[in-house]
Design an enzyme around this catalytic site. Structure first.
Site, PDB file in Angstrom:
ATOM      1  N   GLY A   1       0.836  -1.207   0.000  1.00 25.77           N
ATOM      2  CA  GLY A   1       0.000   0.000   0.000  1.00 25.77           C
ATOM      3  C   GLY A   1       0.864   1.248   0.000  1.00 25.77           C
ATOM      4  O   GLY A   1       1.018   1.908   1.023  1.00 25.77           O
TER       5      GLY A   1
ATOM      6  N   GLU B   1      13.282  -4.511  -5.778  1.00 24.79           N
ATOM      7  CA  GLU B   1      12.376  -4.648  -6.901  1.00 24.79           C
ATOM      8  C   GLU B   1      13.118  -4.825  -8.221  1.00 24.79           C
ATOM      9  O   GLU B   1      12.519  -5.117  -9.228  1.00 24.79           O
ATOM     10  CB  GLU B   1      11.476  -3.416  -6.966  1.00 24.79           C
TER      11      GLU B   1
HETATM   12  C1  FAD Z   1      -0.753  -3.410 -12.838  1.00 21.64           C
HETATM   13  C2  FAD Z   1      -0.332  -2.448 -11.759  1.00 21.64           C
HETATM   14  C3  FAD Z   1      -0.141  -2.907 -10.467  1.00 21.64           C
HETATM   15  C4  FAD Z   1       0.239  -2.032  -9.432  1.00 21.64           C
HETATM   16  N1  FAD Z   1       0.377  -2.527  -8.153  1.00 21.64           N
HETATM   17  C5  FAD Z   1       0.669  -1.666  -7.133  1.00 21.64           C
HETATM   18  C6  FAD Z   1       0.713  -2.122  -5.769  1.00 21.64           C
HETATM   19  O1  FAD Z   1       0.489  -3.308  -5.481  1.00 21.64           O
HETATM   20  N2  FAD Z   1       0.962  -1.232  -4.780  1.00 21.64           N
HETATM   21  C7  FAD Z   1       1.210   0.087  -5.043  1.00 21.64           C
HETATM   22  O2  FAD Z   1       1.460   0.835  -4.095  1.00 21.64           O
HETATM   23  N3  FAD Z   1       1.163   0.564  -6.325  1.00 21.64           N
HETATM   24  C8  FAD Z   1       0.901  -0.272  -7.369  1.00 21.64           C
HETATM   25  N4  FAD Z   1       0.822   0.207  -8.677  1.00 21.64           N
HETATM   26  C9  FAD Z   1       0.948   1.666  -8.905  1.00 21.64           C
HETATM   27  C10 FAD Z   1       2.180   2.094  -9.674  1.00 21.64           C
HETATM   28  O3  FAD Z   1       3.291   2.064  -8.866  1.00 21.64           O
HETATM   29  C11 FAD Z   1       1.866   3.505 -10.226  1.00 21.64           C
HETATM   30  O4  FAD Z   1       0.861   3.357 -11.194  1.00 21.64           O
HETATM   31  C12 FAD Z   1       3.072   4.151 -10.838  1.00 21.64           C
HETATM   32  O5  FAD Z   1       4.002   4.498  -9.875  1.00 21.64           O
HETATM   33  C13 FAD Z   1       2.695   5.408 -11.637  1.00 21.64           C
HETATM   34  O6  FAD Z   1       1.935   6.297 -10.877  1.00 21.64           O
HETATM   35  P1  FAD Z   1       0.562   6.883 -11.428  1.00 21.64           P
HETATM   36  O7  FAD Z   1      -0.260   5.763 -11.878  1.00 21.64           O
HETATM   37  O8  FAD Z   1       0.009   7.787 -10.408  1.00 21.64           O
HETATM   38  O9  FAD Z   1       0.957   7.710 -12.724  1.00 21.64           O
HETATM   39  P2  FAD Z   1       1.517   9.239 -12.749  1.00 21.64           P
HETATM   40  O10 FAD Z   1       2.634   9.382 -11.810  1.00 21.64           O
HETATM   41  O11 FAD Z   1       0.366  10.160 -12.647  1.00 21.64           O
HETATM   42  O12 FAD Z   1       2.083   9.277 -14.224  1.00 21.64           O
HETATM   43  C14 FAD Z   1       1.323   9.650 -15.353  1.00 21.64           C
HETATM   44  C15 FAD Z   1       2.283   9.898 -16.504  1.00 21.64           C
HETATM   45  O13 FAD Z   1       3.162  10.973 -16.181  1.00 21.64           O
HETATM   46  C16 FAD Z   1       4.510  10.575 -16.333  1.00 21.64           C
HETATM   47  N5  FAD Z   1       5.340  11.255 -15.341  1.00 21.64           N
HETATM   48  C17 FAD Z   1       5.089  11.421 -14.020  1.00 21.64           C
HETATM   49  N6  FAD Z   1       6.105  12.080 -13.439  1.00 21.64           N
HETATM   50  C18 FAD Z   1       7.018  12.341 -14.399  1.00 21.64           C
HETATM   51  C19 FAD Z   1       8.288  13.000 -14.423  1.00 21.64           C
HETATM   52  N7  FAD Z   1       8.815  13.514 -13.340  1.00 21.64           N
HETATM   53  N8  FAD Z   1       8.939  13.068 -15.602  1.00 21.64           N
HETATM   54  C20 FAD Z   1       8.413  12.539 -16.724  1.00 21.64           C
HETATM   55  N9  FAD Z   1       7.217  11.915 -16.763  1.00 21.64           N
HETATM   56  C21 FAD Z   1       6.534  11.815 -15.609  1.00 21.64           C
HETATM   57  C22 FAD Z   1       4.483   9.082 -16.132  1.00 21.64           C
HETATM   58  O14 FAD Z   1       5.578   8.467 -16.746  1.00 21.64           O
HETATM   59  C23 FAD Z   1       3.174   8.695 -16.788  1.00 21.64           C
HETATM   60  O15 FAD Z   1       3.350   8.568 -18.156  1.00 21.64           O
HETATM   61  C24 FAD Z   1       0.442  -0.658  -9.718  1.00 21.64           C
HETATM   62  C25 FAD Z   1       0.243  -0.191 -11.032  1.00 21.64           C
HETATM   63  C26 FAD Z   1      -0.150  -1.057 -12.048  1.00 21.64           C
HETATM   64  C27 FAD Z   1      -0.352  -0.511 -13.432  1.00 21.64           C
END
Ligand code: FAD
Lengths: 319, 395
Positions: free
Chosen positions: B129, B246
């Site tokens: 989480g 990881e």
């Molecule tokens: C299948 C799956 C399983 C997951 N399981 C878990 C889990 O068990 N526990 C958990 O805690 N999380 C989990 N996650 C979450 C995952 O870690 C996040 O989705 C990931 O870190 C991206 O965050 P976000 O989805 O908020 O996207 P955002 O951070 O909002 O990103 C959106 C876009 O902006 C880009 N972006 C953001 N910041 C920058 C930057 N500084 N420079 C350039 N581009 C940028 C990203 O590359 C992306 O294209 C899971 C995700 C998926 C898809």
């Protein structure tokens, strides 16, 4: 030479766009999905009422049709739109009712490794496209097997277990014409879906904040969005060119310009679909968000009238 | 440099193979992807078999019940289990590869003795989480609030994307314990039991329609202070320990599955008709498949380098990021290629008759998530450019 929309064409395209936004709001797609992708006959008739299927009899060109179908692709409207349009255009008397929306006409192409029929349960007539012929069959008479989990829930599919029989209603030149127009109309929908995926991703990138600023402020995100636009605009130019050539207002080789359109529009739609998902981050991988719907539709449309690689092969053969 | 395995490593492989050959026939067939109860039973049942045979926590220290194997032996373990089609780590992933190793390094003796055996024996499933709606790539900005009240923390807020939250027993959780200090310094790492009052776990649908991740809502949930790992407000450091696990061996099983997908794709191409012959006669397709196949072998070599580096220094350097970036791209290409080969058959998520198409379509969709989960490719590239290449930061 004036390769730009006329005022009439602009009005036509804008009119279809606002019709689609009102009648087929993108939010309604989830509802259609939960009904198993069933077609709404009233909505289908409303499409016909807008003249979508009868364009060619109403004096519109293939180019005009491409502008209209770009909007249908943008709105992700489900159903055998291309087949019904082509049936209304070229098989007017045999399939009367296609133009008015009374008759929903589907088409399946005999394919390897399997032949798939889309929207089977809603079809009134089914056309089977072979290498040189089109046959007409009663959709209820084709032995099929339902696909329980379609990739695109807006495109329910059946596997055809046999595709013989039926009455041959087109061959030779008409089939060649049908394939060309089918490919270009599909390319138009791919272009529309590409631009819709771009709009959605750009809107998200402006609103979503990480590290104290909109993610669209990061060059990595800007570049992804710009790359999407480049692919979509190039595909659009190719698609319009193919349509203008088919209308007889250009001198390019017809097969070549059609293949270029279908190849590039297919690539663009798949690219914009997956890049749109990437820009949405985790949200892009969810059912709720439409980003994935553009990608799924891109996969479906790529398989219509020859996928991108088949058209690349055709181009190579012609060189 | 030497790619040959030592006698000791070969003996380890031989013993493992013999055990797998004797054991696997008694393992039930894999349950359906979306049958969560059955999958939990299957995953944890396998973990118990590993435990009884002394293979649980292969890379964990012996004093905490692990096998204390070297990183190379861990690689051999993953390779053999995958090649012999043993069950995958599945839901035990967070426990065995994230939370457990973090507890080994950071937890108190009581916490260790309470939690580590449950993970090793497959009794407890853990989830992660970390992410929140407003804290994805910018994880440190997380806001899920924990306020100290006597011997408890009282948690209010939300987590999202928590894979397997609806089946897990425990969660490794990051909470905000100080809002006044720079964001990295006000985070605390907690062990959260998943059955507390005030928690609402709502499965989210993935684009494939399955429910493997969830949103978790907290309304004044009380967690004993005794469940804190590390000091209050030191959770970011503890979490970085977790994240460093990881990128070592985490993708090995996945990569081996990809190798099999590529081989399957070549087999499929030999059966599909294209242009009056088979698709395999298509030079372009052959070349693309060959590229993918070759690159996967190279990524296997990269993995061996990363593991060797970890063996010597305890850490994986830029190779971990390089792996994830290259692998994410490769899977997208593999996915695109497989759909084009399947053509109309790709419109079904399940196999069609004798055509084993389901795994390719599922694999295509899965590929869309690899460059997002566990650090997006954009963020990974920033890390490589800034930390390894020393380019200036843009923020
Ligand atoms: C299948 C799956 C399983 C997951 N399981 C878990 C889990 O068990 N526990 C958990 O805690 N999380 C989990 N996650 C979450 C995952 O870690 C996040 O989705 C990931 O870190 C991206 O965050 P976000 O989805 O908020 O996207 P955002 O951070 O909002 O990103 C959106 C876009 O902006 C880009 N972006 C953001 N910041 C920058 C930057 N500084 N420079 C350039 N581009 C940028 C990203 O590359 C992306 O294209 C899971 C995700 C998926 C898809």
């Amino acid at each position: 030479m004036d390769f730009w929309r006329t005022e009439d064409q602009e009005a036509l395209q804008d009119g279809i766009r606002s019709f689609c936004e009102g009648r087929f709001p993108i939010e309604s797609l989830q509802l259609i999905e939960s009904s198993g992708g069933r077609l709404d006959r009233t909505a289908w008739k409303d499409l016909a009422g807008m003249g979508v299927f009868s364009l060619r009899h109403d004096g519109f060109s293939i180019t005009d049709s491409v502008l209209v179908f770009e909007e249908l692709g943008r709105a992700l409207i489900p159903g055998p739109l291309t087949a019904t349009y082509l049936a209304a255009t070229h098989l007017t008397s045999a399939l009367s009712g296609a133009d008015t929306g009374e008759m929903i006409v589907g088409l399946c192409e005999i394919a390897e490794p399997v032949t798939m029929i889309e929207h089977l349960v809603d079809l009134d007539r089914l056309l089977i496209l072979g290498p040189n012929t089109i046959s007409l069959v009663d959709p209820k008479s084709v032995p099929t097997q339902v696909v329980s989990r379609p990739l695109d829930p807006l495109t329910p599919v059946h596997v055809a277990l046999a595709t013989n029989g039926g009455e041959i209603i087109a061959s030779g030149d008409l089939v060649r014409k049908w394939r060309r127009e089918g490919a270009v109309i599909t390319a138009a929908m791919q272009v529309g879906a590409s631009f819709a995926a771009i709009d959605l991703a750009v809107e998200y990138a402006k609103g979503r904040e990480q590290f104290g600023r909109p993610i669209g402020a990061f060059q990595a995100v800007k570049h992804m969005a710009a790359d999407m636009l480049v692919k979509a605009e190039v595909a659009r130019a190719a698609t319009y060119a193919a349509a203008v050539n088919l209308d007889g207002n250009g001198d390019d080789n017809l097969d070549r310009s059609v293949s270029i359109a279908k190849m590039l529009a297919g690539d663009a739609a798949l690219f914009c679909g997956k890049t749109g998902i990437q820009i949405h981050g985790g949200m892009g991988f969810t059912w709720e968000v439409n980003a994935q719907r553009y990608w799924k539709r891109a996969v479906v449309l790529d398989t219509h009238y020859g996928n991108s690689e088949m058209h690349a092969d055709a181009l190579a053969d012609s060189m | 440099m030497d790619l040959r395995y030592t006698d000791q490593e070969q003996a380890f492989r031989a013993d493992l193979r013999a055990w797998l050959a004797a054991t696997l026939p008694s393992v039930a067939p894999e349950p359906h992807r979306n049958d969560w109860r059955a999958r939990r039973a299957w995953d944890t049942g396998w973990q118990r078999m590993l435990f009884d045979a002394g293979y649980a926590g292969i890379n964990w220290p012996k004093e905490y019940g692990g096998r204390g194997a070297t990183p190379t032996e861990h690689l051999i373990f993953l390779e053999e289990t995958e090649r012999m089609r043993a069950p995958y780590v599945g839901m035990n992933f967070v426990g065995l590869l994230h939370a457990g190793p973090t507890l080994v390094v950071e937890a108190s003796p009581e916490q260790k003795s309470h939690h580590l055996p449950g993970i090793l024996k497959g009794e407890h499933v853990w989830c992660q989480g970390f992410s929140e709606p407003n804290a994805g790539s910018d994880l440190a900005s997380l806001q899920c609030r924990a306020i100290r009240d006597g011997d408890d923390y009282v948690i209010t807020g939300q987590k999202i994307w928590t894979s397997f939250a609806h089946i897990a027993d425990y969660c490794e959780m990051l909470v905000r314990t100080d809002t006044e200090v720079p964001k990295h310094r006000g985070i605390t790492w907690l062990i959260l039991p998943m059955n507390l009052k005030g928690m609402d776990i709502r499965p989210l649908r993935t684009m494939e329609g399955s429910t493997e991740f969830c949103e978790v809502f907290f309304d004044e949930v009380r967690v004993p202070v005794a469940n804190r790992v590390g000091d209050e407000n030191d959770g970011w450091r503890v979490a970085m320990v977790t994240l460093s696990f990881e990128r070592g061996t985490a993708f090995v099983s996945e990569m081996l599955q990809s190798m099999e997908l590529v081989r399957d794709l070549a087999d499929l191409a030999k059966k599909v008709t294209r242009h009056q012959s088979t698709a395999w006669e298509d030079t372009g397709l052959r070349r693309d498949i060959a590229h993918l196949s070759g690159e996967l072998d190279a990524l296997w070599s990269l993995t061996k380098r990363n593991i060797s580096q970890a063996q010597r220094t305890g850490f994986v350097g830029v190779g971990g990021n390089v792996f994830k970036l290259a692998y994410s791209d490769l899977r997208q290409q593999l996915g695109d290629l497989s759909l084009r080969l399947l053509d109309r058959a790709s419109l079904s998520l399940d196999d069609i008759d004798e055509w084993p198409t389901g795994k390719h379509v599922h694999g295509r969709i899965h590929a869309l998530s690899i460059g997002i989960a566990a650090g997006t490719s954009q963020v990974q590239r920033n890390i490589v450019a800034e930390r390894t290449l020393g380019l200036p930061k843009d923020r």
